[in-house]
Design an enzyme around this catalytic site. Structure first.
Site: not given
Length: 742
Positions: A110, A262
């Site tokens: 993400d 991430h």
């Protein structure tokens, strides 16, 4: 003001329109030519504002929303969704979830792409021959398109993670649509694709869907989007340590999982270190890695759908038509913003330092100038008592000419007055002659412009010192006497007087009054000490006739003949000084339109004069002092700094609206405070009343912005070419012999 003894010209008969004069026709043509340049100047300022807003939007300063919803009810969400797999689709309008098969990992990332961390993640995935599914923030895609292109070409899959990373449960349907569409455009411009995958910011497992976010997923599902959640969260954003990241990302008992990492949003060195260890661990456990599309393909009959045709990137679709071109335009616009805003920020720092430096220099040198010139023992030499010639160029000055001439006849210094009428059509010359004032001569000439009128006056002058003034200006009785005393020094070729705004009772007049006292006269004190005075004001200046003739008189090569001849005198080796006690009261423009015309002529003319005398930079000896000192200072303080000074206001307004209102306001007030200190000191030196400074904050908000636009207009004209004649401003005659009272 006394009524002229001769009647004004007879007005034209009713029903017949007076044919415009040559001057009026020229002014009309000039005005028509300037309109496109004014528009271009405004467009440049608008473009700058748009670039800043785009950059702010990309960085979530404009339209940013930090709210994250927690603890909301999920009563409207179907239990099958809450308890289902991490992949949510709506085939036929029916909510359906898909789970990741056992011994299978969907690596999802993400918040990217990030120029530091994402390339490292891609290198790791390529090394281990593992695909990833990246949920990208549109603003980051637009800023780093090359990374996204490499990501897709490597065989990874991408999805939409909104454009500005906002919690969509708080947003309107229009904002939701915009967040998705803008991200798709960014993907189209960066990699030539769009995607059907979506992950909402701040989402996790399906059991976190609530009554506020569920309508968003339903709406996106109707549009064909697949919403992707997670089974296992590495919580790498907490930076718990490499071992914890690997442990938390590992599913239990051989279950398949959609795993969250991430690749952006903060310092991700632990993620980079943990990822290879995690991949090696899961492969050792017999796990395989796939993408969301890979999982979806496993749920379809063999050979029955697009997943079989496109493999692990089945969610991707080639961008074509308007989407592709709009996407490329977005990427190009962002590239411009990414380059422009840092450059503007650097320019802002330079401008800020220059402005503060200028204020400091003006204060120090103005104080030294005042103390030096007002010492009891100071003197230029033997008193200058001989008569001088005062030249008054006049074009349609019927409202002002009487007050101007009567003020000169009250002079305590012997003068002859030469009125050069430049083809006036309002009876100016007749009025001057009818007054019958002693020592006044009227010279008539065909309309040829102000420089020609001044040169004609010099030819008719009887004395070695000539004073030049405007036809709308009033002298005090002692003005000429103070003005000519510096000529006791044989090296002095010209003297600049202290021009004052006489019609200062209006708001626009008060603003110009502040500017004259602070901007012009404080500057002249500084330039005097530095021996590089750039301009002798047209309203009040004195010249050694020999010096004027030596440099060829007033030139019409530029719109600023006063600046032109001042620089020429410096280059000829003459000294130019400022006499603060020689005061003249002039009528400043009374409307914004006239003010614009005047200041445009001044600023553009100054640029012309600087360019004309650019070779002064290489002049040697005393005559080269202006090129070595004056030219750089004038270019920096009167051209470069003012051109970029709007950055201060634009950035301040931007910061107030989108970043930190309180900090931006305090910074603006601090700069205003510095300016007020300088202005107050300038008013003290000129013995002016401080009450006008109450209008200074409003001057900074309105008047100064107009001056910026005028200068930008002048720069545009300088770049595109153009000429203007001596423009006549409409006068009211309100500046009389009592000018300055109050």
């Amino acid at each position: 003001m006394t009524t002229p003894t001769t009647p004004p010209p007879t007005p034209p008969a009713r029903g017949r329109r007076r044919a415009p004069s040559r001057m009026e026709r020229a002014a009309g043509r000039a005005a028509a030519l300037q309109r496109p340049r004014v528009l271009l100047a405004l467009l440049l300022l608008l473009a700058l504002t748009c670039v800043m807003l785009l950059d702010g939007y990309l960085r979530a300063e404009v339209g940013g929303d930090q709210r994250v919803r927690t603890g909301a009810s999920a009563s409207d969400v179907p239990d099958a969704v809450l308890d289902g797999g991490p992949i949510l689709t709506f085939p036929g309008g029916q909510a359906t979830t898909v789970s990741v098969p056992d011994k299978t990992i969907v690596l999802t990332f993400d918040d990217g792409p990030d120029p530091t961390w994402t390339p490292q993640v891609l290198d790791i995935l390529e090394k281990y021959d593992v695909p990833g599914t990246f949920f990208l923030v549109g603003s980051m895609v637009a800023r780093h398109p090359g990374i996204v292109r490499d990501m897709v070409e490597q065989g990874n899959e991408v999805g939409v993670h909104t454009f500005t990373h906002v919690d969509l449960s708080y947003q309107s349907q229009a904002r939701v649509t915009r967040e998705i569409e803008q991200t798709q455009l960014a993907l189209a411009g960066a990699a030539g694709i769009t995607t059907t995958l979506f992950r909402a910011p701040y989402s996790s497992q399906t059991d976190a869907i609530d009554n506020y976010s569920w309508p968003v997923y339903e709406s996106l599902g109707e549009d064909g989007y697949t919403s992707v959640f997670i089974d296992t969260d590495s919580d790498d954003w907490k930076r718990p340590g490499v071992s914890k990241i690997v442990e938390w990302a590992t599913p239990e008992d051989g279950e398949g999982a959609s795993v969250l990492f991430h690749d952006a949003g903060g310092e991700r060195s632990q993620t980079i270190e943990a990822l290879p260890k995690y991949i090696e661990k899961m492969k050792a456990k017999g796990y395989t890695f796939t993408t969301v599309s890979g999982v979806m393909a496993d749920q379809q009959p063999t050979g029955a759908g697009p997943a079989d045709e496109q493999g692990l990137q089945a969610a991707h679709h080639e961008a074509t038509g308007a989407t592709l071109y709009e996407g490329k335009a977005l990427i190009a616009a962002v590239a411009v913003a990414e380059w422009t805003v840092p450059a503007l920020s650097a320019g802002l720092v330079i401008v800020g330092v220059a402005v503060i430096g200028r204020f400091a220099m003006m204060l120090v040198l103005a104080r030294r100038h005042h103390r030096q010139r007002n010492r009891r023992r100071f003197g230029w030499g033997p008193p200058v008592t001989g008569p001088v010639s005062v030249i008054v160029p006049a074009y349609n000055e019927k409202e002002c000419i009487e007050a101007t001439l009567r003020s000169l006849t009250r002079s305590t210094h012997p003068v002859e007055i030469v009125v050069v009428d430049d083809g006036s059509t309002d009876g100016t010359a007749d009025i001057a002659e009818s007054l019958g004032l002693p020592g006044v001569r009227v010279v008539r000439q065909a309309n040829a412009g102000k420089p020609a009128a001044l040169n004609n006056g010099v030819r008719h002058a009887r004395y070695d010192i000539v004073v030049m003034m405007d036809g709308d200006t009033v002298f005090e009785p002692d003005t000429v006497r103070h003005l000519v005393q510096p000529f006791a020094d044989p090296s002095v070729g010209a003297v600049a007087g202290n021009a004052k705004v006489g019609n200062r009772r209006t708001l626009i007049g008060a603003w110009q009054h502040i500017e004259y006292v602070m901007g012009f006269n404080l500057d002249r004190r500084m330039y005097d000490l530095l021996r590089c005075m750039p301009t002798i004001p047209g309203a009040i200046g004195a010249f050694r006739r020999e010096a004027v003739l030596q440099v060829g008189g007033m030139s019409d090569d530029t719109l600023a003949e006063d600046t032109d001849i001042t620089i020429a005198l410096h280059r000829a080796g003459w000294r130019v000084v400022y006499e603060e006690h020689a005061r003249a009261w002039t009528e400043a423009p009374g409307s914004l339109g006239q003010l614009w015309s005047q200041r445009y002529r001044w600023s553009y003319g100054t640029m012309q004069a600087l360019w004309k005398h650019r070779r002064s930079l290489t002049d040697k000896g005393p005559s080269g002092r202006f090129g070595r000192v004056g030219m750089p200072l004038v270019v920096l303080f009167q051209v470069v700094t003012p051109v970029f000074a709007p950055l201060i206001d634009v950035f301040t307004l931007y910061s107030m609206l989108f970043v930190d209102f309180r900090a931006a306001l305090l910074a603006w007030l601090a700069v205003l405070g510095v300016q007020l200190v300088c202005a107050a000191y300038a008013f003290r030196l000129d013995r002016e009343k401080y009450r006008y400074l109450l209008m200074m904050p409003l001057q900074q908000l309105a008047y100064r912005q107009m001056m910026y636009l005028v200068l930008i207009h002048s720069c545009v004209t300088a770049l595109t070419g153009g000429r203007l004649r001596w423009q006549k401003l409409k006068r009211t005659g309100e500046v009389g012999t009592g000018a300055g009272a109050g």
